[in-house]
Design a protein around this motif. Structure first.
Motif, short mmCIF file in Angstrom:
data_model
loop_
_atom_site.label_atom_id
_atom_site.label_comp_id
_atom_site.label_asym_id
_atom_site.label_seq_id
_atom_site.Cartn_x
_atom_site.Cartn_y
_atom_site.Cartn_z
N LYS A 29 0.81 -1.21 0.00
CA LYS A 29 0.00 0.00 0.00
C LYS A 29 0.85 1.27 0.00
O LYS A 29 0.30 2.37 -0.08
CB LYS A 29 -0.94 0.00 1.22
CG LYS A 29 -1.89 -1.20 1.22
CD LYS A 29 -2.66 -1.30 -0.08
CE LYS A 29 -3.48 -2.56 -0.16
NZ LYS A 29 -4.09 -2.74 -1.51
N ALA A 148 -4.74 4.16 1.78
CA ALA A 148 -5.89 3.82 2.61
C ALA A 148 -6.95 4.89 2.39
O ALA A 148 -6.69 5.95 1.78
CB ALA A 148 -5.50 3.71 4.08
N PHE A 170 -7.93 -2.38 1.01
CA PHE A 170 -7.59 -1.04 1.49
C PHE A 170 -8.26 -0.82 2.85
O PHE A 170 -9.49 -0.87 2.93
CB PHE A 170 -8.07 0.04 0.53
CG PHE A 170 -7.32 0.08 -0.78
CD1 PHE A 170 -6.08 0.67 -0.86
CD2 PHE A 170 -7.88 -0.46 -1.93
CE1 PHE A 170 -5.39 0.72 -2.06
CE2 PHE A 170 -7.20 -0.41 -3.13
CZ PHE A 170 -5.95 0.17 -3.20
N GLN A 172 -10.02 1.22 5.78
CA GLN A 172 -10.82 2.45 5.78
C GLN A 172 -11.18 2.78 7.22
O GLN A 172 -11.68 1.94 7.96
CB GLN A 172 -12.09 2.28 4.94
CG GLN A 172 -12.95 3.54 4.87
CD GLN A 172 -14.07 3.41 3.86
OE1 GLN A 172 -13.96 2.67 2.87
NE2 GLN A 172 -15.16 4.14 4.07
N GLY A 431 -2.36 -4.67 3.29
CA GLY A 431 -3.64 -4.18 3.81
C GLY A 431 -4.10 -4.89 5.06
O GLY A 431 -4.54 -4.25 6.04
#
Length: 835
Positions: A29, A148, A170, A172, A431
């Motif tokens: 990421k 993110a 991802f 959140q 992630g």
């Protein structure tokens, strides 16, 4: 915000100036750049994309308006990113020196969610699946992918967006979405938040409703979406949990309302129907979980139907009310003015003035406001043209009360600390590892100790402050023609307890706790004044007759007819009649539970003692005469004294008094409130108070048996003496009187039972039975004597007789035989009676 400008990946000049090679695989990421200037050779950058509502579209007229809190929250997130990049621990101490220990730097990009799930989802898809193609030239390059996501505000927006971001690995983090459904990790795999879920909020809210407002009934009207449905469900679960812990419940009625993005009749029809049901339910306290202008529409309709703005109905709003806004003026006396008056709303508190971290955040946001460079940067990075809003003096000065701004700051700090801890030495950040570190990370933020649940990634409710805000009138002109509302914190939840900071002003303008439901109009079936007057008159009449007959007996005590009828027993009958008639007084009293037992016990005492005195006098009197009669038939002279015949009466009276005393000492008689009918809430609306003798059976049954035996014996003795001359005794009338009394009891008791639901009827029947008993006895005993004595006084001469004469002649009801001829000898044997 200088570090953000330096590390902003939207600035192509940075890449052209510093990057020799870009490394970003599909799982890592972080964007890793090989730079010549880095001491370590490599630098990692985390680009955080925020879903923030900056504008909203009015569904009625299509106009677009700015969302103040959205811009304020964005500024707080940018400030947090600045602190992470520079290691500034002025607000969060754990950030101090982070730039020296962490190789990751942060930048932000903002997407306008419009509070709309569809709009937000389209923009998330565009970020995850960019339409531009990769080109290795410096002038044309692949758009920087996100590290993110942070957001969104509405749970209805966070739901679909986090479903997609979780699928694409991802993380959140939200600082405002509270729906309990978002805890479902089978759908929202990588979703975390720095606010508690509705389940946690509901538990705290229920405690406020019970412990501070003492509510028993609550109407919940909510928007029919994931946020509203989950919140209402959480409320029910919290109530059940509260009952299990504290044993005191809260009855809830739940009504969903559909929310339409465009105006139309279906929306208004839903609201009208909900208000109609609210009115029918008679609930006086309503908790609204609505969106945007639905609050205005609902309260206007509620006012029209008479369930708002009347000083009786009170409203409490969920944290979604902040988006409705109160920065507006209402016409004084208008429906919305009266409906919002005294309302309140509960919100997760980001802090209040006086808290160190909260004050420091407000101070630094205000410094951004004073910096032209920072404001220019904010204007350039945020969607649209927010200049008209940012130029206002009130922006960032101070933090909006009850806003989620501090939670967004903590959300960005949480993401930064977790990213640094989860990044490997070779600058690799996955992630799932990122999300696991998010759940483990804790720190002392602006909103208190930030601690997430290890399973769901949701902020624990015990680590958050909650506020109850009260909408208080603030008239904006000298004529009081317009009014605004100020939001004042009245209650604060901290360290697991609710504390009051100032008194809450309710819709009636007072600080007195409101009722959850209307007070019932209870019909206590009290005895009417007219009924009491009648029965007391009956009692007084019976007593007056008894006293009058007693006086007559004393005045004529030497008269032959009185001496023959034995004055002592006549006095005893008069006294017993007075005692029995006095029983009407406690029967006629309007009793409360505390006083009723005393009156009930007194009435039983008076009835029993009066009854025993009268009928024992009957028995003793007739038994004495019969004894004399038997002796006279044998031509024997005997002396029968009064005290000889008082022995049975004394024994009966003593036994009754003993049983009554035991009954009184053991509180066997009680006064009960019997419910005749209830309202829709199960509360009595018609009751009647009556004496309960159920527990006194062990004493009353023996008393009844003894007295019934006494009546039978008295009837028997009267029957035996039925043919004796009325000049010496009145057994004939005694028998008739006792027969009528028995008939009064036989017919009166069933009628009394049939009328037990009516206090007036029950008291009148009881009093009438007692009155009839008293009058029948007195009239049958004394009227024949008075008539006889008056006739005797009318005779000028005539022989006098002494003795007992048995005759077979019939008597009329109150008639008397003619005296025998003076010279005729008595045809039957006689006996002398000595008193």
């Amino acid at each position: 915000l200088s570090s953000l400008l330096e590390h902003d990946f939207a600035n192509d000049n940075y890449i052209r100036r510093n990057a020799n090679n870009t490394h970003a695989d599909n799982n890592n990421k972080l964007d890793v750049f090989i730079t010549d200037e880095s001491d370590n050779g490599n630098s990692a950058f985390c680009r955080v994309v925020s879903l923030t509502p900056f504008t909203t579209v009015d569904v009625h007229d299509g106009t677009t308006s700015f969302v103040n809190i959205g811009y304020e929250s964005a500024a707080a997130m940018l400030l947090a990113a600045q602190h992470l990049n520079t290691g500034d621990g002025s607000i969060v101490r754990q950030v101090e020196g982070l730039n020296e220990t962490c190789s990751v730097r942060f930048s932000m990009e903002f997407l306008d969610s419009n509070y709309n799930p569809g709009v937000a989802l389209d923009r998330v898809i565009e970020k995850i699946y960019p339409s531009s193609s990769f080109n290795e030239t410096a002038e044309s390059h692949q758009p920087i992918p996100p590290c993110a996501f942070i957001g969104a505000s509405r749970s209805a927006v966070s739901g679909p967006s986090s479903l997609l971001t979780g699928l694409k690995n991802f993380p959140q983090v939200s600082g405002a979405s509270t729906s309990q459904d978002l805890d479902d990790k089978s759908q929202f795999k990588l979703f975390a938040r720095t606010v508690p879920s509705d389940a946690g909020t509901a538990e705290v809210l229920v405690r406020y409703l019970k412990e501070e407002l003492n509510l028993t009934h609550l109407m919940i009207i909510h928007v029919n979406d994931s946020y509203g449905n989950a919140f209402a469900k959480s409320m029910r679960e919290a109530v059940n949990k509260y009952v299990n812990n504290y044993g005191d419940g809260l009855e809830i009625m739940q009504l969903p309302i559909n929310h339409y993005e465009s105006p139309g009749e279906p929306h208004l029809d839903d609201i009208k129907e909900a208000v109609r049901i609210l009115k029918k339910s008679e609930f006086l306290y309503t908790f609204l979980i609505l969106l945007d202008n639905d609050y205005d529409v609902f309260l206007e309709e509620a006012y029209r139907q008479g369930v708002a703005g009347d000083g009786k109905h009170n409203y409490l709003f969920s944290d979604s009310f902040r988006s409705a806004g109160l920065d507006r003026s209402f016409m004084s006396g208008s429906p919305l003015h009266l409906a919002y008056k005294g309302a309140g709303w509960i919100v997760v508190s980001g802090g209040i003035p006086g808290m160190e971290e909260y004050d420091e955040l407000g101070h630094q946001l205000n410094e951004i406001k004073q910096s032209p460079e920072d404001m220019e940067y904010i204007t350039s990075i945020l969607p649209g043209d927010p200049s008209p809003l940012l130029d206002k003096d009130v922006f960032f000065n101070p933090i909006t009360d009850g806003s989620s701004t501090p939670f967004w700051y903590d959300a960005m700090i949480l993401m930064g600390l977790a990213a640094c801890n989860a990044t490997s030495d070779d600058l690799d950040l996955r992630g799932s590892a990122f999300f696991d570190e998010l759940k483990r990370t804790s720190f002392n933020g602006v909103t208190g100790p930030v601690v997430l649940d290890g399973d769901t990634g949701t902020r624990t409710a015990s680590s958050v402050h909650f506020e109850v805000q009260n909408l208080v009138e603030d008239f904006s002109d000298e004529n009081n023609s317009h009014v605004r509302f100020r939001s004042i914190t009245t209650n604060l939840f901290a360290d697991g307890e609710w504390n009051s900071t100032t008194a809450f002003i309710f819709s009636d303008g007072t600080t007195e706790l409101p009722n959850s439901i209307p007070e019932p109009a209870v019909d206590n079936n009290y005895i009417e004044r007219a009924t009491r007057g009648i029965v007391l008159s009956l009692s007084g009449c019976a007593i007056l007759f008894a006293l009058s007959f007693g006086v007559w007996t004393y005045a004529n005590r030497k008269a032959r007819i009185v001496r023959a009828s034995q004055p002592f027993f006549l006095y005893l009958m008069c006294f017993g009649t007075v005692v029995l008639a006095l029983a009407i007084v406690p029967i006629s009293m309007n009793n409360t539970t505390s006083e009723g037992q005393q009156w009930c016990t007194l009435s039983v005492w008076l009835c029993t003692i009066g009854f025993v005195l009268i009928f024992s006098a009957f028995f003793s009197k007739t038994h004495r005469i019969n004894k004399i009669m038997n002796s006279s038939q044998k031509f024997r002279r005997i002396q029968v004294r009064v005290r000889d015949t008082l022995v049975p009466m004394t024994i009966l009276l003593s036994v009754d008094i003993l049983l009554l005393s035991l009954m009184t000492a053991l509180d066997s008689i009680s006064y009960e409130i019997v419910v005749l009918s209830e309202d829709s809430f199960g509360r009595p609306v018609e009751v009647v108070g009556m004496c309960s003798l159920a527990s006194a059976g062990a004493f009353l049954y023996p008393i009844l048996a003894i007295n019934l035996g006494l009546v039978c014996l008295a009837l028997y003795e009267a029957w035996r003496a039925r043919n004796l001359s009325t000049e010496f005794q009145e057994s004939h009338y005694i028998f008739r009187a006792m027969t009528l009394v028995v008939m009064v009891i036989i017919f009166g008791v069933p009628v009394h039972q049939l009328a037990e639901d009516s206090s007036d009827a029950r008291v009148f029947i009881s009093s009438a039975m007692i009155f009839a008993t008293c009058m029948v006895i007195q009239l049958f005993i004394f009227v024949p004597k008075i008539r006889y004595q008056e006739k005797r006084r009318g005779r000028k001469s005539g022989p006098r007789f002494s003795g007992i004469r048995v005759t077979g002649l019939r008597h009329s009801l109150f008639g008397a035989q003619k005296p025998p001829v003076a010279d005729s000898p008595p045809p039957y044997p006689t006996a002398v009676v000595e008193d």
